[in-house]
Design an enzyme around this catalytic site. Sequence first.
Site, mmCIF file in Angstrom:
data_model
loop_
_atom_site.group_PDB
_atom_site.id
_atom_site.type_symbol
_atom_site.label_atom_id
_atom_site.label_comp_id
_atom_site.label_asym_id
_atom_site.label_seq_id
_atom_site.Cartn_x
_atom_site.Cartn_y
_atom_site.Cartn_z
ATOM 1 N N ASP A 77 103.653 -8.040 -45.709
ATOM 2 C CA ASP A 77 103.222 -8.628 -46.977
ATOM 3 C C ASP A 77 103.764 -10.049 -46.990
ATOM 4 O OD1 ASP A 77 102.428 -6.052 -47.496
ATOM 5 O OD2 ASP A 77 103.533 -5.843 -49.377
ATOM 6 N N HIS A 135 105.361 -4.412 -39.265
ATOM 7 C CA HIS A 135 104.620 -3.339 -38.602
ATOM 8 C C HIS A 135 103.792 -3.875 -37.440
ATOM 9 C CE1 HIS A 135 105.226 -0.356 -41.962
ATOM 10 N NE2 HIS A 135 105.483 -1.487 -42.601
ATOM 11 N N SER A 237 111.811 -13.606 -44.830
ATOM 12 C CA SER A 237 111.842 -14.584 -43.743
ATOM 13 C C SER A 237 110.427 -14.844 -43.246
ATOM 14 C CB SER A 237 112.760 -14.120 -42.611
ATOM 15 O OG SER A 237 113.015 -15.203 -41.747
#
Length: 268
Positions: A77, A135, A237
């Site tokens: 995200d 992911h 980050s």
Amino acid sequence: MHITNLISSYFGKFAKKEFPSPLQKLINSSYVKLMGLNMSEFKNARYYKSLNDLFTRELIIKREINENQNVIISPTDSLITQCGQIQNDIALQIKGMEYSVEELLTYYCSSNFEKIKDGSFMNFYLSPKDYHRYHAPCDFKLLKLIHVPGKLYPVNLKYLNKEFELFVQNERVILECETNGKIFYMVFVGALNVGQMVFEFENRVETNTNAKEMKVYTYENIEISKGECLGYFKMGSTVVMLWENEMIELDNLLNQNVKFGQKIANYL
């Protein structure tokens, strides 16, 4: 130790401390309100035993991902702060701020420099309010992990616009990946207040320490499935993705927010 690393070290100690329950609930709820976290896919904030626990929260509602094998999905995200074609060896951290892909990847990836030239890149910025897990964007074979010690400058838009070659200066972890006979890279960039970058398949990696030397881990039998959790940042980050020339076509997502599981590109 650089001042940004020192600040991050102290913040990391605070974030992993488990305070008495009433105080921890107050810290967690205050953070949720201050940063505007959307907790609809997660446990209630009061259930997390530390700020790190809250930062690295798992989804409790399974995310739908695009299962089409020709589609590459977002690993996180995040906000897409820059994307496009690498110009020979040059990519952008933000418009007007260039860096060398070869310097980012280090000489340990030199056998693939020619393949990556004129390829594609996309930068994913995770703010403190975002879901912090990363992911697999596709099915791939993991070939190599490189841990590069460095500074921990912030990676927000302000710093991207003023600090030259920020991604090259900062601590980072590089994954060298192979899919369909082609190479791509995922580069996880450390930042101010990022306590650690954690990789679930490699517990030897320790970031935000006094390490000075690069470490390289090679693999022969690690196959990762699309959507599989690779690990997490202990605070927001950036992830940089780099693909071979003529390997993919990027969707036009510049300055847009994306969700893990969302389509970002397709194979050519």
